[in-house]
Write an enzyme that holds these catalytic residues in place. Structure first.
Site, short mmCIF file in Angstrom:
data_model
loop_
_atom_site.label_atom_id
_atom_site.label_comp_id
_atom_site.label_asym_id
_atom_site.label_seq_id
_atom_site.Cartn_x
_atom_site.Cartn_y
_atom_site.Cartn_z
N LYS A 39 0.84 -1.19 0.00
CA LYS A 39 0.00 0.00 0.00
C LYS A 39 0.88 1.25 0.00
O LYS A 39 2.10 1.17 0.15
CB LYS A 39 -0.93 -0.01 1.21
CG LYS A 39 -0.20 -0.07 2.55
CD LYS A 39 -1.17 -0.21 3.70
CE LYS A 39 -0.40 -0.27 5.02
NZ LYS A 39 -1.30 -0.29 6.19
N TYR A 248 17.21 29.46 6.68
CA TYR A 248 16.13 30.19 7.34
C TYR A 248 16.38 30.34 8.84
O TYR A 248 16.82 29.41 9.51
CB TYR A 248 14.79 29.50 7.12
CG TYR A 248 14.19 29.71 5.75
CD1 TYR A 248 13.88 31.00 5.32
CD2 TYR A 248 13.93 28.65 4.91
CE1 TYR A 248 13.31 31.21 4.06
CE2 TYR A 248 13.36 28.85 3.66
CZ TYR A 248 13.06 30.13 3.24
OH TYR A 248 12.51 30.34 2.01
#
Length: 345
Positions: A39, A248
């Site tokens: 899956k 950042y």
């Protein structure tokens, strides 16, 4: 004519390791058959590639979550079980894929829907204590499933990765259903459940994480091989002077003149901010510095003087170690791998 675009990101998938992991889990499953959960697009590696690789190793039972996932690999004509059952909206595709995919019926309503539509081969999930998907053991004993053509009766362990008393309670509840239906097989154990021993294997095991290099319990240490390595291209190499910052919020300051590589990888690719100042590459010789951003990371490449713009660099991604470094689960690390990678296997 436009030229072919080459992605600056790739996943190196070790198909030999994938097969070796399945064989290890098959051996640990004893007399039970060993399937494979594929899956979430094969846990992020590519379901079609994973399914073909494991089928070549001998796997004969595959599990997906939804009918979209089943349809995407139906052309391979491998036996699929669809874990989320069958909604009214799924009936047309479920009928179209009869003989290839069968639903894992999860609710009383799904059981009624499947029976009213004429039935056919199916699997059934029983809730033995996880309180997620599944019909109740009492309803099974009272005849809820009578008349269905059930291939596999299954349940799911909630705490298999821990030494929890809940494991034995679930096992006992599930074992008590033996003979209560016409199911051909019974299945309980996921990856971690396989390590709990023969009492948990029943007729079929359903590993997922461990196939792909995850280590959910200590019993797998040294037995399971890493399968996937992200590789990213260096976009720029620069010298950052002592006292200057990177990234950042200026969370990293150069203690000295530092050789830094800016690499095409970020949290949009599943390399999440938990790796900020904690991740590494090239076998630990190249640390991540500063904050991971959406599309870029910075690496201290002082130990790698020959790395240059355009070179590829291997990101350290052995799942237990990467999980410990980032604070993310091994499952999240795998299934979060984004669509921007070229997958090479």
């Amino acid at each position: 004519m436009r030229g072919r675009v080459t992605a600056p990101l790739r996943l190196r998938i070790d198909c030999d390791a994938l097969q070796a992991n399945w064989r290890t889990l098959d051996r640990m499953s004893g007399a039970a058959a060993c399937g494979a959960a594929i899956k979430a697009d094969g846990y992020g590696l590519g379901a079609a590639t994973v399914a073909a690789t494991l089928a070549a190793a001998g796997c004969r039972d595959f599990f997906v979550a939804t009918w979209d996932e089943a349809a995407a690999i139906a052309a391979q004509r491998l036996p699929l079980s669809v874990l989320h059952g069958v909604r009214a909206e799924d009936m047309a595709v479920a009928r179209a894929l009869a003989g290839i995919a069968r639903p894992v019926l999860d609710t009383d309503a799904q059981v009624a829907r499947w029976r009213d539509a004429g039935g056919g081969a199916c699997d059934v999930m029983v809730d033995t204590g996880m309180n997620r998907l599944g019909v109740s053991p009492q309803a099974v004993r009272e005849g809820l499933l009578d008349g269905l053509t059930i291939e596999t009766l299954m349940s799911h362990l909630a705490c298999a990765d821990e030494d929890s008393p809940m494991n034995s309670r679930q096992q006992a509840t599930f074992a008590a259903l033996a003979g209560a239906t016409g199911a051909q097989r019974m299945s309980l154990a996921n990856s971690a459940g396989i390590a709990l021993g023969a009492d948990y294997a029943f007729d079929l095991t359903r590993p997922g994480l461990a196939l792909y290099g995850g280590v959910p319990r200590r019993e797998f240490a040294g037995e399971i091989r890493p399968v996937v390595t992200p590789e990213a291209q260096i976009l720029q190499r620069r010298t950052v002077q002592a006292g200057d910052t990177v990234g950042y919020n200026a969370t990293w300051t150069a203690p000295r003149a530092t050789e830094v590589a800016i690499v095409n990888l970020g949290y949009a690719d599943g390399y999440l901010r938990g790796f900020s100042d904690r991740g590494s590459a090239q076998g630990g010789t190249v640390p991540v510095i500063g904050r991971v951003s959406m599309d870029l990371i910075a690496l201290d490449v002082g130990a790698e003087p020959t790395l240059a713009e355009g070179d590829w660099i291997a990101i350290d991604f052995a799942l237990p170690q990467a999980s410990a470094a980032s604070g993310l689960s091994q499952y999240e690390l795998l299934t979060g791998l984004g669509r921007r990678y070229a997958r090479l296997g």
